[in-house]
Structure formats: C-alpha cells, structure tokens
Design a protein around this motif. Structure first.
Motif, PDB file in Angstrom:
ATOM      1  N   GLY A 174      79.009  41.105  69.387  1.00  0.00           N
ATOM      2  CA  GLY A 174      78.520  39.760  69.667  1.00  0.00           C
ATOM      3  C   GLY A 174      77.287  39.373  68.884  1.00  0.00           C
ATOM      4  O   GLY A 174      76.770  38.264  69.052  1.00  0.00           O
ATOM      5  N   SER A 175      76.791  40.257  68.021  1.00  0.00           N
ATOM      6  CA  SER A 175      75.608  39.930  67.229  1.00  0.00           C
ATOM      7  C   SER A 175      75.919  38.843  66.190  1.00  0.00           C
ATOM      8  O   SER A 175      75.015  38.146  65.735  1.00  0.00           O
ATOM      9  N   TYR A 176      77.184  38.731  65.793  1.00  0.00           N
ATOM     10  CA  TYR A 176      77.620  37.663  64.896  1.00  0.00           C
ATOM     11  C   TYR A 176      78.863  37.009  65.482  1.00  0.00           C
ATOM     12  O   TYR A 176      79.633  37.646  66.206  1.00  0.00           O
ATOM     13  N   THR A 177      79.053  35.741  65.135  1.00  0.00           N
ATOM     14  CA  THR A 177      80.124  34.963  65.743  1.00  0.00           C
ATOM     15  C   THR A 177      81.251  34.661  64.769  1.00  0.00           C
ATOM     16  O   THR A 177      82.426  34.869  65.076  1.00  0.00           O
ATOM     17  N   ASN A 178      80.906  34.159  63.588  1.00  0.00           N
ATOM     18  CA  ASN A 178      81.907  33.700  62.626  1.00  0.00           C
ATOM     19  C   ASN A 178      81.893  34.556  61.365  1.00  0.00           C
ATOM     20  O   ASN A 178      80.897  35.218  61.053  1.00  0.00           O
ATOM     21  N   LEU A 179      82.988  34.476  60.617  1.00  0.00           N
ATOM     22  CA  LEU A 179      83.152  35.327  59.432  1.00  0.00           C
ATOM     23  C   LEU A 179      83.789  34.519  58.316  1.00  0.00           C
ATOM     24  O   LEU A 179      84.674  33.690  58.561  1.00  0.00           O
ATOM     25  N   GLU A 180      83.350  34.790  57.089  1.00  0.00           N
ATOM     26  CA  GLU A 180      84.000  34.202  55.910  1.00  0.00           C
ATOM     27  C   GLU A 180      84.136  35.257  54.815  1.00  0.00           C
ATOM     28  O   GLU A 180      83.277  36.142  54.683  1.00  0.00           O
ATOM     29  N   ILE A 181      85.201  35.135  54.028  1.00  0.00           N
ATOM     30  CA  ILE A 181      85.385  35.965  52.837  1.00  0.00           C
ATOM     31  C   ILE A 181      85.548  35.029  51.644  1.00  0.00           C
ATOM     32  O   ILE A 181      86.385  34.124  51.668  1.00  0.00           O
ATOM     33  N   TRP A 182      84.752  35.252  50.614  1.00  0.00           N
ATOM     34  CA  TRP A 182      84.812  34.461  49.387  1.00  0.00           C
ATOM     35  C   TRP A 182      85.405  35.351  48.301  1.00  0.00           C
ATOM     36  O   TRP A 182      84.941  36.477  48.085  1.00  0.00           O
ATOM     37  N   LEU A 183      86.425  34.842  47.603  1.00  0.00           N
ATOM     38  CA  LEU A 183      87.144  35.666  46.624  1.00  0.00           C
ATOM     39  C   LEU A 183      87.313  34.960  45.289  1.00  0.00           C
ATOM     40  O   LEU A 183      87.531  33.743  45.231  1.00  0.00           O
ATOM     41  N   THR A 184      87.253  35.735  44.220  1.00  0.00           N
ATOM     42  CA  THR A 184      87.707  35.327  42.886  1.00  0.00           C
ATOM     43  C   THR A 184      88.583  36.476  42.406  1.00  0.00           C
ATOM     44  O   THR A 184      88.092  37.564  42.121  1.00  0.00           O
ATOM     45  N   THR A 185      89.915  36.241  42.339  1.00  0.00           N
ATOM     46  CA  THR A 185      90.847  37.359  42.147  1.00  0.00           C
ATOM     47  C   THR A 185      91.959  37.014  41.166  1.00  0.00           C
ATOM     48  O   THR A 185      92.216  35.847  40.858  1.00  0.00           O
ATOM     49  N   ARG A 186      92.649  38.096  40.741  1.00  0.00           N
ATOM     50  CA  ARG A 186      93.793  37.975  39.863  1.00  0.00           C
ATOM     51  C   ARG A 186      94.629  39.250  39.980  1.00  0.00           C
ATOM     52  O   ARG A 186      94.098  40.330  40.284  1.00  0.00           O
ATOM     53  N   ASP A 187      95.935  39.131  39.764  1.00  0.00           N
ATOM     54  CA  ASP A 187      96.847  40.276  39.842  1.00  0.00           C
ATOM     55  C   ASP A 187      97.106  40.811  38.434  1.00  0.00           C
ATOM     56  O   ASP A 187      97.092  40.052  37.455  1.00  0.00           O
ATOM     57  N   VAL A 188      97.351  42.118  38.341  1.00  0.00           N
ATOM     58  CA  VAL A 188      97.636  42.709  37.031  1.00  0.00           C
ATOM     59  C   VAL A 188      99.099  42.542  36.635  1.00  0.00           C
ATOM     60  O   VAL A 188      99.491  42.870  35.505  1.00  0.00           O
ATOM     61  N   ALA A 189      99.949  42.020  37.533  1.00  0.00           N
ATOM     62  CA  ALA A 189     101.370  41.874  37.227  1.00  0.00           C
ATOM     63  C   ALA A 189     101.587  40.844  36.129  1.00  0.00           C
ATOM     64  O   ALA A 189     100.875  39.836  36.037  1.00  0.00           O
ATOM     65  N   ASN A 190     102.589  41.082  35.290  1.00  0.00           N
ATOM     66  CA  ASN A 190     102.939  40.154  34.221  1.00  0.00           C
ATOM     67  C   ASN A 190     103.802  39.052  34.819  1.00  0.00           C
ATOM     68  O   ASN A 190     105.011  38.967  34.620  1.00  0.00           O
ATOM     69  N   SER A 191     103.151  38.204  35.578  1.00  0.00           N
ATOM     70  CA  SER A 191     103.857  37.169  36.326  1.00  0.00           C
ATOM     71  C   SER A 191     102.959  35.951  36.429  1.00  0.00           C
ATOM     72  O   SER A 191     101.766  36.009  36.115  1.00  0.00           O
ATOM     73  N   GLY A 192     103.540  34.853  36.887  1.00  0.00           N
ATOM     74  CA  GLY A 192     102.775  33.628  37.058  1.00  0.00           C
ATOM     75  C   GLY A 192     102.165  33.552  38.443  1.00  0.00           C
ATOM     76  O   GLY A 192     101.146  34.169  38.732  1.00  0.00           O
ATOM     77  N   ILE A 193     102.817  32.809  39.343  1.00  0.00           N
ATOM     78  CA  ILE A 193     102.277  32.589  40.677  1.00  0.00           C
ATOM     79  C   ILE A 193     102.777  33.654  41.644  1.00  0.00           C
ATOM     80  O   ILE A 193     103.981  33.844  41.830  1.00  0.00           O
ATOM     81  N   LEU A 194     101.843  34.323  42.294  1.00  0.00           N
ATOM     82  CA  LEU A 194     102.123  35.335  43.306  1.00  0.00           C
ATOM     83  C   LEU A 194     101.441  34.903  44.606  1.00  0.00           C
ATOM     84  O   LEU A 194     100.935  33.789  44.695  1.00  0.00           O
ATOM     85  N   ASN A 195     101.419  35.786  45.597  1.00  0.00           N
ATOM     86  CA  ASN A 195     100.811  35.455  46.879  1.00  0.00           C
ATOM     87  C   ASN A 195      99.790  36.506  47.295  1.00  0.00           C
ATOM     88  O   ASN A 195      99.885  37.670  46.903  1.00  0.00           O
ATOM     89  N   MET A 196      98.829  36.077  48.144  1.00  0.00           N
ATOM     90  CA  MET A 196      97.865  36.998  48.728  1.00  0.00           C
ATOM     91  C   MET A 196      97.993  36.928  50.248  1.00  0.00           C
ATOM     92  O   MET A 196      98.151  35.837  50.828  1.00  0.00           O
ATOM     93  N   PHE A 197      97.931  38.095  50.918  1.00  0.00           N
ATOM     94  CA  PHE A 197      98.088  38.188  52.360  1.00  0.00           C
ATOM     95  C   PHE A 197      96.861  38.854  52.996  1.00  0.00           C
ATOM     96  O   PHE A 197      96.157  39.624  52.354  1.00  0.00           O
ATOM     97  N   LEU A 198      96.670  38.553  54.289  1.00  0.00           N
ATOM     98  CA  LEU A 198      95.551  39.108  55.053  1.00  0.00           C
ATOM     99  C   LEU A 198      96.073  39.765  56.322  1.00  0.00           C
ATOM    100  O   LEU A 198      96.847  39.160  57.082  1.00  0.00           O
ATOM    101  N   LYS A 199      95.608  40.985  56.566  1.00  0.00           N
ATOM    102  CA  LYS A 199      96.033  41.756  57.742  1.00  0.00           C
ATOM    103  C   LYS A 199      94.809  42.100  58.579  1.00  0.00           C
ATOM    104  O   LYS A 199      93.767  42.469  58.054  1.00  0.00           O
ATOM    105  N   MET A 200      94.962  42.018  59.934  1.00  0.00           N
ATOM    106  CA  MET A 200      93.873  42.327  60.851  1.00  0.00           C
ATOM    107  C   MET A 200      94.091  43.690  61.504  1.00  0.00           C
ATOM    108  O   MET A 200      95.191  43.998  61.980  1.00  0.00           O
ATOM    109  N   ASN A 201      93.029  44.487  61.561  1.00  0.00           N
ATOM    110  CA  ASN A 201      93.030  45.764  62.298  1.00  0.00           C
ATOM    111  C   ASN A 201      94.250  46.630  62.002  1.00  0.00           C
ATOM    112  O   ASN A 201      94.810  47.266  62.907  1.00  0.00           O
ATOM    113  N   ALA A 202      94.705  46.635  60.756  1.00  0.00           N
ATOM    114  CA  ALA A 202      95.853  47.464  60.345  1.00  0.00           C
ATOM    115  C   ALA A 202      97.120  47.141  61.127  1.00  0.00           C
ATOM    116  O   ALA A 202      98.005  47.996  61.289  1.00  0.00           O
ATOM    117  N   ASP A 203      97.247  45.904  61.590  1.00  0.00           N
ATOM    118  CA  ASP A 203      98.436  45.473  62.325  1.00  0.00           C
ATOM    119  C   ASP A 203      99.548  45.142  61.324  1.00  0.00           C
ATOM    120  O   ASP A 203      99.498  44.106  60.649  1.00  0.00           O
TER     121      ASP A 203
END
Length: 236
Positions: A89-118
């Motif tokens: 409870g010491s903090y309430t809200n969270l943000e992640i700021w990203l600048t990313t790219r994939d090494v795959a030789n491809s155009g548009i891909l997707n990024m996913f987010l998982k919580m607590n290894a679920d």
C-alpha cells in the motif's frame, strides 16, 4: 626705663599715616574652553558568543512519482520482467514506459503483458484496440493468450532500421485486492517500410483481485532487440 630719642627721629615716627592702598581684587574672568581631544584608539573586540544548537530537520516530503526499475535489453531477451513490486500500500498506481523493437525479420508484430506469471489465457479479457494509420481510426479486438493480454503492436527489423514502438502502460490500483485489474495502454509506432505512423490505444482486464507483484512483457516475434528500454514507475 624711658628712652629719649633725638628730635629728628621723633618727627619721623609721628608723621600722619598715608591713605590706604586699593584693595586687591580676587575676582577673575574664565578663559575660553579648550577644543575636544582626539578620539582614543578602539579597544579590542570581545570574544564571540557560542553557536546555538542546530534545530531539528523537517520531515521529508512524500515522493509522488518514483522510478522503481529500468531494463535495457541485451543478449536477445525474450521477456522483460519487473518483479518484487511493493504491495503493502505504499504506492497506488503503476506505469511502464517502453521504447522497443523485435529482432524478427518481420513487419508488424504484437506485445503482450502477463501478471504474476498467470499463463491462463481465460484470465485475461480480449483487448479492445482503437488505432489509426494514415486514415480513419479502426477498432478491433485482440484475443488474449498464455502470454497474457495484448498491449500494443511491435515492429520487426524488415523495415526502417530505426523504427520502434513507444508505449505507456497504466495500471491503476495495481496492489488493490478488491477489484479486477484494468490495464490501459497508448502507443505510437512507425510501420515498416515507409514508415507510416501508427497511433492507438488498447485496454484489457486481468480477472483477478490479487495484488500485482510481477509483470512480464513478451513479443510474438523472436526477442526484444538489444537496447530496447522499459522503465517501471510507481505513484502514490
């Protein structure tokens, strides 16, 4: 015995007394006052008084925006993980700021987010996505997977050498244990080729009331390009 004087001495003695001399005056006139003397030399300074005690320091102000952790990828990382997030409870809200790219030789891909290894895809709702790229905005749904909920597109290396996707992920009340966790993301990305700018928003929900202590980001291509940056911030 009777003294007999000669006549001439007797005449001298019997001469009448002369007038009295003038009385000597005892009064006097005061002289003019003398001028003031020169100022004497300044005396030596007295010893300095003792320094007073230092007062107590005031309380530190609360930090409202704290950088919790930053990851700069290397070694062809397949995931970006933020673990040991404070859930007291010491903090309430969270943000992640990203600048990313994939090494795959491809155009548009997707990024996913998982919580607590679920890894259960059914614990994440289908992401609702609205985006535009050189025209009217379009809206679609992107299904969840064992990697979690859809967050944003990801560009590969087949296009512009410096293309990337910049994303900000917001999770309000990430440590709350009463409600499901809603996640909101906004992104801007350069499509491969031209590049054409793509902007959009995505929102999804983790169907759990557990406090979030670990977040895992992954890409549907191969790995994150070395030098991709992800920074996690905590807020009161």
């Amino acid at each position: 015995m009777n003294l007999i004087l000669p006549r001439r001495f007797k005449r001298l003695i019997e001469l009448p007394a002369g007038p009295l001399g003038a009385e000597i005056s005892t009064s006097y006139v005061a002289g003019a006052a003398g001028g003031a003397g020169a100022t004497g030399a300044t005396g030596p300074s007295g010893p300095a008084g003792a320094t007073g005690a230092t007062g107590a320091s005031g309380a530190s102000g609360a930090t409202t925006f704290k950088q919790f952790s930053q990851v700069i990828t290397s070694g062809n990382q397949a995931t970006i993980v933020f673990s040991s997030l404070p859930t007291d409870g010491s903090y309430t809200n969270l943000e992640i700021w990203l600048t990313t790219r994939d090494v795959a030789n491809s155009g548009i891909l997707n990024m996913f987010l998982k919580m607590n290894a679920d890894n259960t895809s059914g614990n994440y709702t289908t992401a609702q996505v609205g985006q535009a790229s050189g025209g009217a905005a379009s809206f679609t749904g992107v299904a969840s997977s064992s990697s979690g909920m859809y967050i944003s597109p990801m560009c590969g290396v087949s296009g512009n050498a410096n293309a990337n996707v910049s994303t900000i992920i917001s999770i309000p009340n990430y440590a709350n244990t009463t409600f499901y966790k809603n996640v909101y993301a906004r992104y801007t990305e350069q499509d491969s080729g031209t590049p054409t700018q793509r902007i959009g928003n995505a929102g999804a929900t983790w169907l759990s009331t557990a406090a979030i202590s670990t977040l895992t980001l992954s890409t549907t291509g191969t790995n994150f390009l070395n030098g991709s940056i992800a920074t996690c911030y905590l807020m009161l």
